[in-house]
Motif scaffolding. Structure first.
Motif, PDB file in Angstrom:
ATOM      1  N   MET A 115       0.844  -1.197   0.000  1.00  0.00           N
ATOM      2  CA  MET A 115       0.000   0.000   0.000  1.00  0.00           C
ATOM      3  C   MET A 115       0.883   1.252   0.000  1.00  0.00           C
ATOM      4  O   MET A 115       1.762   1.381   0.843  1.00  0.00           O
ATOM      5  CB  MET A 115      -0.878  -0.011   1.258  1.00  0.00           C
ATOM      6  N   THR A 116       0.637   2.136  -0.940  1.00  0.00           N
ATOM      7  CA  THR A 116       1.460   3.351  -1.020  1.00  0.00           C
ATOM      8  C   THR A 116       0.734   4.522  -0.336  1.00  0.00           C
ATOM      9  O   THR A 116      -0.482   4.443  -0.090  1.00  0.00           O
ATOM     10  CB  THR A 116       1.694   3.733  -2.498  1.00  0.00           C
ATOM     11  N   PRO A 117       1.447   5.590  -0.040  1.00  0.00           N
ATOM     12  CA  PRO A 117       0.771   6.768   0.542  1.00  0.00           C
ATOM     13  C   PRO A 117      -0.372   7.260  -0.354  1.00  0.00           C
ATOM     14  O   PRO A 117      -1.400   7.721   0.149  1.00  0.00           O
ATOM     15  CB  PRO A 117       1.890   7.807   0.620  1.00  0.00           C
ATOM     16  N   GLU A 118      -0.185   7.133  -1.671  1.00  0.00           N
ATOM     17  CA  GLU A 118      -1.245   7.590  -2.588  1.00  0.00           C
ATOM     18  C   GLU A 118      -2.493   6.716  -2.435  1.00  0.00           C
ATOM     19  O   GLU A 118      -3.616   7.207  -2.547  1.00  0.00           O
ATOM     20  CB  GLU A 118      -0.733   7.573  -4.033  1.00  0.00           C
TER      21      GLU A 118
ATOM     22  N   VAL B  92      -3.433   5.274   0.348  1.00  0.00           N
ATOM     23  CA  VAL B  92      -4.060   5.727   1.607  1.00  0.00           C
ATOM     24  C   VAL B  92      -4.869   6.995   1.349  1.00  0.00           C
ATOM     25  O   VAL B  92      -6.036   7.105   1.749  1.00  0.00           O
ATOM     26  CB  VAL B  92      -2.975   6.000   2.686  1.00  0.00           C
ATOM     27  N   LEU B  93      -4.228   7.940   0.653  1.00  0.00           N
ATOM     28  CA  LEU B  93      -4.910   9.218   0.396  1.00  0.00           C
ATOM     29  C   LEU B  93      -6.147   9.014  -0.465  1.00  0.00           C
ATOM     30  O   LEU B  93      -7.169   9.668  -0.257  1.00  0.00           O
ATOM     31  CB  LEU B  93      -3.941  10.196  -0.268  1.00  0.00           C
TER      32      LEU B  93
ATOM     33  N   ARG C 174      -8.071   6.384  -0.492  1.00  0.00           N
ATOM     34  CA  ARG C 174      -9.144   5.821   0.339  1.00  0.00           C
ATOM     35  C   ARG C 174      -9.715   6.843   1.315  1.00  0.00           C
ATOM     36  O   ARG C 174     -10.844   6.706   1.770  1.00  0.00           O
ATOM     37  CB  ARG C 174      -8.613   4.623   1.134  1.00  0.00           C
ATOM     38  N   LEU C 175      -8.892   7.834   1.658  1.00  0.00           N
ATOM     39  CA  LEU C 175      -9.368   8.855   2.609  1.00  0.00           C
ATOM     40  C   LEU C 175      -9.995  10.053   1.907  1.00  0.00           C
ATOM     41  O   LEU C 175     -10.417  11.002   2.552  1.00  0.00           O
ATOM     42  CB  LEU C 175      -8.198   9.345   3.472  1.00  0.00           C
ATOM     43  N   ASP C 176     -10.035   9.977   0.591  1.00  0.00           N
ATOM     44  CA  ASP C 176     -10.466  11.125  -0.199  1.00  0.00           C
ATOM     45  C   ASP C 176     -11.805  11.699   0.267  1.00  0.00           C
ATOM     46  O   ASP C 176     -11.952  12.910   0.471  1.00  0.00           O
ATOM     47  CB  ASP C 176     -10.546  10.716  -1.668  1.00  0.00           C
TER      48      ASP C 176
ATOM     49  N   ARG D 246     -13.319  11.355   3.123  1.00  0.00           N
ATOM     50  CA  ARG D 246     -13.258  11.918   4.482  1.00  0.00           C
ATOM     51  C   ARG D 246     -12.600  13.288   4.499  1.00  0.00           C
ATOM     52  O   ARG D 246     -12.868  14.105   5.367  1.00  0.00           O
ATOM     53  CB  ARG D 246     -12.452  10.993   5.411  1.00  0.00           C
ATOM     54  N   LEU D 247     -11.693  13.493   3.530  1.00  0.00           N
ATOM     55  CA  LEU D 247     -10.949  14.749   3.527  1.00  0.00           C
ATOM     56  C   LEU D 247     -11.633  15.835   2.701  1.00  0.00           C
ATOM     57  O   LEU D 247     -11.141  16.957   2.624  1.00  0.00           O
ATOM     58  CB  LEU D 247      -9.534  14.504   2.980  1.00  0.00           C
TER      59      LEU D 247
ATOM     60  N   ARG E  70      -5.376  20.573   2.894  1.00  0.00           N
ATOM     61  CA  ARG E  70      -5.390  19.199   2.419  1.00  0.00           C
ATOM     62  C   ARG E  70      -4.017  18.746   1.912  1.00  0.00           C
ATOM     63  O   ARG E  70      -3.633  17.592   2.104  1.00  0.00           O
ATOM     64  CB  ARG E  70      -6.424  19.079   1.294  1.00  0.00           C
TER      65      ARG E  70
ATOM     66  N   VAL F 284       0.973  12.180   5.371  1.00  0.00           N
ATOM     67  CA  VAL F 284       0.829  10.743   5.059  1.00  0.00           C
ATOM     68  C   VAL F 284       2.084  10.243   4.364  1.00  0.00           C
ATOM     69  O   VAL F 284       2.608   9.173   4.702  1.00  0.00           O
ATOM     70  CB  VAL F 284      -0.410  10.510   4.178  1.00  0.00           C
ATOM     71  N   ARG F 285       2.584  11.005   3.409  1.00  0.00           N
ATOM     72  CA  ARG F 285       3.787  10.559   2.668  1.00  0.00           C
ATOM     73  C   ARG F 285       4.976  10.426   3.620  1.00  0.00           C
ATOM     74  O   ARG F 285       5.790   9.529   3.481  1.00  0.00           O
ATOM     75  CB  ARG F 285       4.117  11.558   1.555  1.00  0.00           C
TER      76      ARG F 285
ATOM     77  N   HIS G  37       3.754   7.370   6.458  1.00  0.00           N
ATOM     78  CA  HIS G  37       3.142   6.099   6.067  1.00  0.00           C
ATOM     79  C   HIS G  37       4.114   4.923   6.208  1.00  0.00           C
ATOM     80  O   HIS G  37       3.756   3.853   6.699  1.00  0.00           O
ATOM     81  CB  HIS G  37       2.634   6.190   4.628  1.00  0.00           C
TER      82      HIS G  37
ATOM     83  N   GLU H  78       3.442   1.626   8.419  1.00  0.00           N
ATOM     84  CA  GLU H  78       3.386   0.316   7.770  1.00  0.00           C
ATOM     85  C   GLU H  78       4.439  -0.623   8.358  1.00  0.00           C
ATOM     86  O   GLU H  78       4.166  -1.798   8.616  1.00  0.00           O
ATOM     87  CB  GLU H  78       3.614   0.498   6.270  1.00  0.00           C
TER      88      GLU H  78
ATOM     89  N   ASP I 208      -2.968  -4.173   5.261  1.00  0.00           N
ATOM     90  CA  ASP I 208      -3.436  -2.881   4.750  1.00  0.00           C
ATOM     91  C   ASP I 208      -4.641  -2.350   5.523  1.00  0.00           C
ATOM     92  O   ASP I 208      -4.792  -1.144   5.693  1.00  0.00           O
ATOM     93  CB  ASP I 208      -3.812  -3.005   3.264  1.00  0.00           C
TER      94      ASP I 208
ATOM     95  N   GLN J 141      -4.829   1.235   7.175  1.00  0.00           N
ATOM     96  CA  GLN J 141      -5.932   2.123   6.803  1.00  0.00           C
ATOM     97  C   GLN J 141      -6.691   2.602   8.046  1.00  0.00           C
ATOM     98  O   GLN J 141      -7.058   3.781   8.167  1.00  0.00           O
ATOM     99  CB  GLN J 141      -6.874   1.361   5.867  1.00  0.00           C
TER     100      GLN J 141
ATOM    101  N   VAL K 193      -7.155  10.944  10.884  1.00  0.00           N
ATOM    102  CA  VAL K 193      -8.027  11.982  10.304  1.00  0.00           C
ATOM    103  C   VAL K 193      -9.057  12.435  11.338  1.00  0.00           C
ATOM    104  O   VAL K 193      -9.293  13.630  11.524  1.00  0.00           O
ATOM    105  CB  VAL K 193      -8.750  11.448   9.045  1.00  0.00           C
TER     106      VAL K 193
END
Lengths: 146, 183
Positions: free
Chosen positions: A1-4, A6-7, A9-11, A13-14, B15, B22-23, B26, B30, B42, B46, B53
């Protein structure tokens, strides 16, 4: 899973639009319920079925208020800027309610005035608190060189 | 940019600051989840970010973001361990009977084996450690968190963290020796 990932999936919520939409839903439900309640309380001798209809409408309005409040406190919490927007929306909603109260129950004095006043005070307090919180964060951001 | 500034910007509702946060973190989340569970998960990662958040607007000490983040990660890991091995899971939040005041403070040097052991062997040896000891090694050495932050995350006194680290290093050395590495 990459940071992108995660982002991504959180889209939802944000999304500020979604958070503000929940605020609008909560306020609309509250104002609608309050106006119907005011009309019901100040209108003498309503037929029973009208009373039942009012009760149902109030319940629906309050349900939306509960849903919106739950969403912005538990699911998609408000950040400082959202709180300021929500504060202004709250004040606008109170103005709509106060204007509606004048139309729905003209010339009525006593406890309805107290209710309208109390809601107005609550709206102002919420807005001032939001503005203070945002100012404090902006100051801290500037101190940290942001 | 400091973590505190990033967190403050997030609390304001920027945002792009959250994306940056996160970058930056993360990988650490992990890594912690993978090491603690013995495999990547994952869903747990998550869950951690979802909780971040939700909790960020109420975080009172932005400068303490790292311990706060790992406290959330720890809770998510414990929930997953409870679900998976409810009857046999080793509790992470109970202080050990041997820990506490009166235990001599160990000297803080990295394990001698650290420099020569390859990554895979170290991961295997870490996985063989009890959960409490594995956790403090991860937080203190891999994530480079100070003792007080480790204590806050684990919900135990600093002295307990020191004794767990002492024991963890000994167990890790024994494990690596058993696998054929010279201490």
């Amino acid at each position: 899973m990459t940071p992108e990932d995660v982002l991504g999936r959180l889209d939802a919520r944000l999304s500020p639009g979604r958070r503000i939409a929940y605020v609008v839903v909560a306020l609309a439900g509250l104002v609608g319920s309050a106006l119907i309640g005011l009309l019901w309380a100040t209108e003498p001798a309503l037929p029973t079925r009208t009373g039942v209809a009012f009760a149902v409408l109030i319940a629906i309005g309050l349900s939306w208020t509960v849903v919106g409040t739950w969403a912005v406190t538990r699911r998609t919490p408000l950040f400082a800027r959202d709180r300021v927007v929500a504060g202004w929306l709250g004040l606008a909603a109170w103005a709509v309610f106060a204007g509606g109260a004048l139309i729905v129950a003209p010339g009525v004095r006593g406890w309805p005035f107290v209710v309208v006043g109390a809601l107005g005070v609550a709206a102002v307090v919420a807005l001032v608190s939001a503005l203070r919180t945002r100012s404090a964060l902006l100051r801290r951001k500037a101190e940290l060189g942001g | 940019m400091s973590d505190e500034l990033l967190v403050v910007r997030c609390q304001l509702g920027e945002r792009d600051a959250f994306a940056e946060l996160v970058r930056e973190w993360h990988g650490a989340v992990e890594r912690y989840v993978t090491r603690m569970l013995g495999r990547g998960d994952d869903d747990v990662v998550q869950e951690v970010w979802l909780a971040v958040v939700k909790g960020l607007p109420r975080l009172r000490e932005p400068e303490r973001f790292a311990p706060w983040l790992f406290t959330i990660a720890r809770r998510a890991v414990m929930n997953r361990l409870r679900e998976a091995y409810a009857p046999t899971a080793e509790p992470l939040d109970q202080p050990q009977p041997t820990s506490g005041r009166g235990i001599s403070t160990p000297v803080w040097e990295p394990p001698a084996s650290e420099a020569v052991v390859d990554r895979e062997a170290m991961a295997g040896a870490l996985a063989a450690l009890p959960a409490r000891e594995r956790e403090v090694l991860l937080l203190f050495y891999l994530e480079d968190l100070p003792l007080d932050a480790c204590a806050q995350i684990c919900g135990v006194p600093v002295g307990t963290i020191k004794s767990r680290l002492h024991r963890a290093r000994r167990l890790l050395r024994e494990e690596l020796t058993r696998e054929g590495y010279e201490a």
